[in-house]
Design an enzyme around this catalytic site. Structure first.
Site, PDB file in Angstrom:
ATOM      1  N   TYR A   1      43.058 -74.340 -31.674  1.00  0.00           N
ATOM      2  CA  TYR A   1      42.680 -72.974 -32.046  1.00  0.00           C
ATOM      3  C   TYR A   1      42.220 -72.910 -33.487  1.00  0.00           C
ATOM      4  O   TYR A   1      42.354 -73.871 -34.250  1.00  0.00           O
ATOM      5  CB  TYR A   1      43.851 -72.011 -31.805  1.00  0.00           C
ATOM      6  CG  TYR A   1      44.970 -72.096 -32.829  1.00  0.00           C
ATOM      7  CD1 TYR A   1      45.871 -73.157 -32.840  1.00  0.00           C
ATOM      8  CD2 TYR A   1      45.122 -71.108 -33.809  1.00  0.00           C
ATOM      9  CE1 TYR A   1      46.887 -73.225 -33.787  1.00  0.00           C
ATOM     10  CE2 TYR A   1      46.144 -71.175 -34.744  1.00  0.00           C
ATOM     11  CZ  TYR A   1      47.019 -72.235 -34.730  1.00  0.00           C
ATOM     12  OH  TYR A   1      48.016 -72.303 -35.666  1.00  0.00           O
TER      13      TYR A   1
ATOM     14  N   ARG B   1      36.337 -77.928 -38.757  1.00  0.00           N
ATOM     15  CA  ARG B   1      37.719 -78.285 -38.401  1.00  0.00           C
ATOM     16  C   ARG B   1      37.945 -78.152 -36.896  1.00  0.00           C
ATOM     17  O   ARG B   1      38.641 -78.968 -36.290  1.00  0.00           O
ATOM     18  CB  ARG B   1      38.719 -77.418 -39.165  1.00  0.00           C
ATOM     19  CG  ARG B   1      40.159 -77.871 -38.898  1.00  0.00           C
ATOM     20  CD  ARG B   1      41.165 -77.167 -39.765  1.00  0.00           C
ATOM     21  NE  ARG B   1      41.183 -75.732 -39.503  1.00  0.00           N
ATOM     22  CZ  ARG B   1      41.872 -74.845 -40.212  1.00  0.00           C
ATOM     23  NH1 ARG B   1      42.602 -75.247 -41.239  1.00  0.00           N
ATOM     24  NH2 ARG B   1      41.845 -73.560 -39.920  1.00  0.00           N
TER      25      ARG B   1
ATOM     26  N   ARG C   1      49.560 -79.543 -11.205  1.00  0.00           N
ATOM     27  CA  ARG C   1      50.145 -79.777 -12.525  1.00  0.00           C
ATOM     28  C   ARG C   1      50.307 -81.283 -12.702  1.00  0.00           C
ATOM     29  O   ARG C   1      51.186 -81.900 -12.110  1.00  0.00           O
ATOM     30  CB  ARG C   1      51.493 -79.075 -12.669  1.00  0.00           C
ATOM     31  CG  ARG C   1      52.117 -79.291 -14.040  1.00  0.00           C
ATOM     32  CD  ARG C   1      53.473 -78.628 -14.186  1.00  0.00           C
ATOM     33  NE  ARG C   1      54.044 -78.911 -15.500  1.00  0.00           N
ATOM     34  CZ  ARG C   1      54.736 -80.017 -15.802  1.00  0.00           C
ATOM     35  NH1 ARG C   1      54.964 -80.930 -14.866  1.00  0.00           N
ATOM     36  NH2 ARG C   1      55.206 -80.204 -17.023  1.00  0.00           N
TER      37      ARG C   1
ATOM     38  N   HIS D   1      49.914 -84.303 -15.853  1.00  0.00           N
ATOM     39  CA  HIS D   1      49.709 -84.480 -17.290  1.00  0.00           C
ATOM     40  C   HIS D   1      48.341 -85.089 -17.607  1.00  0.00           C
ATOM     41  O   HIS D   1      47.737 -84.778 -18.627  1.00  0.00           O
ATOM     42  CB  HIS D   1      50.796 -85.382 -17.889  1.00  0.00           C
ATOM     43  CG  HIS D   1      52.138 -84.718 -17.978  1.00  0.00           C
ATOM     44  ND1 HIS D   1      52.837 -84.288 -16.874  1.00  0.00           N
ATOM     45  CD2 HIS D   1      52.904 -84.407 -19.049  1.00  0.00           C
ATOM     46  CE1 HIS D   1      53.973 -83.739 -17.262  1.00  0.00           C
ATOM     47  NE2 HIS D   1      54.047 -83.795 -18.580  1.00  0.00           N
TER      48      HIS D   1
ATOM     49  N   LYS E   1      44.783 -78.750 -35.128  1.00  0.00           N
ATOM     50  CA  LYS E   1      45.247 -77.361 -35.063  1.00  0.00           C
ATOM     51  C   LYS E   1      45.565 -77.044 -33.599  1.00  0.00           C
ATOM     52  O   LYS E   1      44.794 -76.395 -32.886  1.00  0.00           O
ATOM     53  CB  LYS E   1      44.208 -76.402 -35.673  1.00  0.00           C
ATOM     54  CG  LYS E   1      44.833 -75.081 -36.102  1.00  0.00           C
ATOM     55  CD  LYS E   1      44.003 -74.399 -37.157  1.00  0.00           C
ATOM     56  CE  LYS E   1      44.460 -72.971 -37.433  1.00  0.00           C
ATOM     57  NZ  LYS E   1      45.835 -72.822 -37.894  1.00  0.00           N
TER      58      LYS E   1
HETATM   59  N1  PDD Z   1      47.739 -70.774 -39.949  1.00  0.00           N
HETATM   60  N2  PDD Z   1      49.225 -75.087 -42.172  1.00  0.00           N
HETATM   61  C1  PDD Z   1      49.569 -74.555 -40.990  1.00  0.00           C
HETATM   62  C2  PDD Z   1      50.659 -75.211 -40.201  1.00  0.00           C
HETATM   63  C3  PDD Z   1      48.905 -73.405 -40.506  1.00  0.00           C
HETATM   64  O1  PDD Z   1      49.228 -72.879 -39.314  1.00  0.00           O
HETATM   65  C4  PDD Z   1      47.895 -72.807 -41.301  1.00  0.00           C
HETATM   66  C5  PDD Z   1      47.122 -71.606 -40.853  1.00  0.00           C
HETATM   67  C6  PDD Z   1      47.579 -73.393 -42.541  1.00  0.00           C
HETATM   68  C7  PDD Z   1      46.499 -72.837 -43.450  1.00  0.00           C
HETATM   69  O2  PDD Z   1      45.226 -73.124 -42.940  1.00  0.00           O
HETATM   70  P1  PDD Z   1      43.951 -72.222 -43.327  1.00  0.00           P
HETATM   71  O3  PDD Z   1      43.895 -72.166 -44.797  1.00  0.00           O
HETATM   72  O4  PDD Z   1      42.817 -72.956 -42.730  1.00  0.00           O
HETATM   73  O5  PDD Z   1      44.176 -70.853 -42.713  1.00  0.00           O
HETATM   74  C8  PDD Z   1      48.261 -74.537 -42.938  1.00  0.00           C
HETATM   75  C9  PDD Z   1      47.009 -69.755 -39.282  1.00  0.00           C
HETATM   76  C10 PDD Z   1      46.555 -68.673 -40.176  1.00  0.00           C
HETATM   77  C11 PDD Z   1      47.797 -69.284 -38.070  1.00  0.00           C
HETATM   78  O6  PDD Z   1      48.323 -70.159 -37.377  1.00  0.00           O
HETATM   79  O7  PDD Z   1      47.876 -68.098 -37.819  1.00  0.00           O
END
Ligand code: PDD
Length: 279
Positions: free
Chosen positions: A32, A51, A100, A102, A143
């Site tokens: 995400y 990213r 389901r 993996h 992410k």
């Molecule tokens: N979070 N580290 C973690 C674990 C995060 O979840 C986030 C962002 C950041 C900062 O990343 P950036 O500067 O790209 O927003 C660092 C978002 C905002 C969220 O999960 O809601």
């Protein structure tokens, strides 16, 4: 009414439906992004696109996805919602399969979900944090939507009256559960180096760029968690919160003299200016 865009179709958020067989729902098999859209500008859009591409590549989902098409959905959704300032959440999962299992399905139709909610940035004053062990998995540069550890940590921080938790592995600072972490120390700005121990935050990137431009000494270096009370200031950063000064460690420690140094104020003001113009 809040609108969303699910697989290219714009409609009311509360009417959007996904299959219970979606691998995002069953396995957290997805990635995400969260972006800030302010006064008609989606902030640091290209950095978020890059990213997202990296996250998709790390989970072997990049060939099934067009980043341009996802961001076209973002634009259509913003236009349909008539929002000039919004928090944008977008998520890509490996889609639904009949069983389901993996292992990746032979045929993959990703699920692409974009949500834009009315929001405007607020500048936070000095905050308190807790310190907690980093119980997350080992690939934190992705992410990933698998956020159970972050959820548990954030809940613990919230119950303690803290804005977030500063995380450590074996006594070394990694980041916070929803932000990156920095330390101001003797005129220098320190932050842990990029690795799989932390997310390559977009705000982190912009802050480092800005600090270097200002001639601040910037060190991407390991930081011992027990050194934090001796720092001048701790700072956390994210796209939605911006730059947040941390002056207290709960339950009872003060960071430095418990004050926000002028260098923070300068960086924060410049960040707002630069960010708005960043492609
Ligand atoms: N979070 N580290 C973690 C674990 C995060 O979840 C986030 C962002 C950041 C900062 O990343 P950036 O500067 O790209 O927003 C660092 C978002 C905002 C969220 O999960 O809601």
């Amino acid at each position: 009414m809040t609108l969303c865009c699910l697989n290219g179709v714009i409609g009311p958020l509360d009417e959007a439906r996904i299959s219970p067989m979606d691998r995002g729902f069953l396995f957290g098999d997805g990635v995400y992004e969260v972006l800030a859209h302010v006064d008609g500008v989606t902030r640091a859009r290209q950095l978020h696109q890059a990213r997202l591409a990296q996250s998709l590549a790390r989970i072997q989902l990049e060939s099934a996805i067009s980043i341009d098409a996802i961001f076209a959905d973002v634009d259509r959704l913003l236009a349909a919602s008539a929002l000039t300032s919004a928090k944008i959440y977008l998520q890509v999962t490996r889609g639904a399969a009949s069983e389901r299992d993996h292992r990746f399905p032979a045929q993959i139709t990703p699920t692409i979900f974009v949500m834009a909610t009315a929001w405007s940035p607020t500048v936070l004053g000095p905050q308190a944090m807790i310190i907690a062990p980093d119980i997350r998995w080992q690939w934190n540069a992705i992410k990933s939507t698998s956020l159970l550890a972050n959820v548990l940590i954030q809940q613990q921080a919230s119950e303690a009256g803290a804005v977030d938790a500063l995380l450590h592995r074996d006594g070394w600072l990694t980041e916070a559960s929803t932000s990156n972490a920095f330390v101001f120390q003797d005129g220098a700005l320190l932050t842990p180096p990029l690795s799989d121990r932390l997310l390559p935050g977009i705000t982190r990137h912009l802050v480092l760029e800005l600090a270097r431009k200002h001639g601040l000494t910037v060190l991407e270096t390991e930081i011992a968690i027990d050194q934090l009370p001796q720092a001048d200031l701790v700072m956390i950063t994210s796209s939605t919160r911006g730059l947040v000064p941390i002056t207290r460690l709960l339950p009872d420690q003060t960071i430095g003299r418990g004050e926000v140094p002028a260098v923070f104020e300068t960086l924060q003001a410049d960040y707002q200016r630069v960010l708005h113009a960043h492609p």
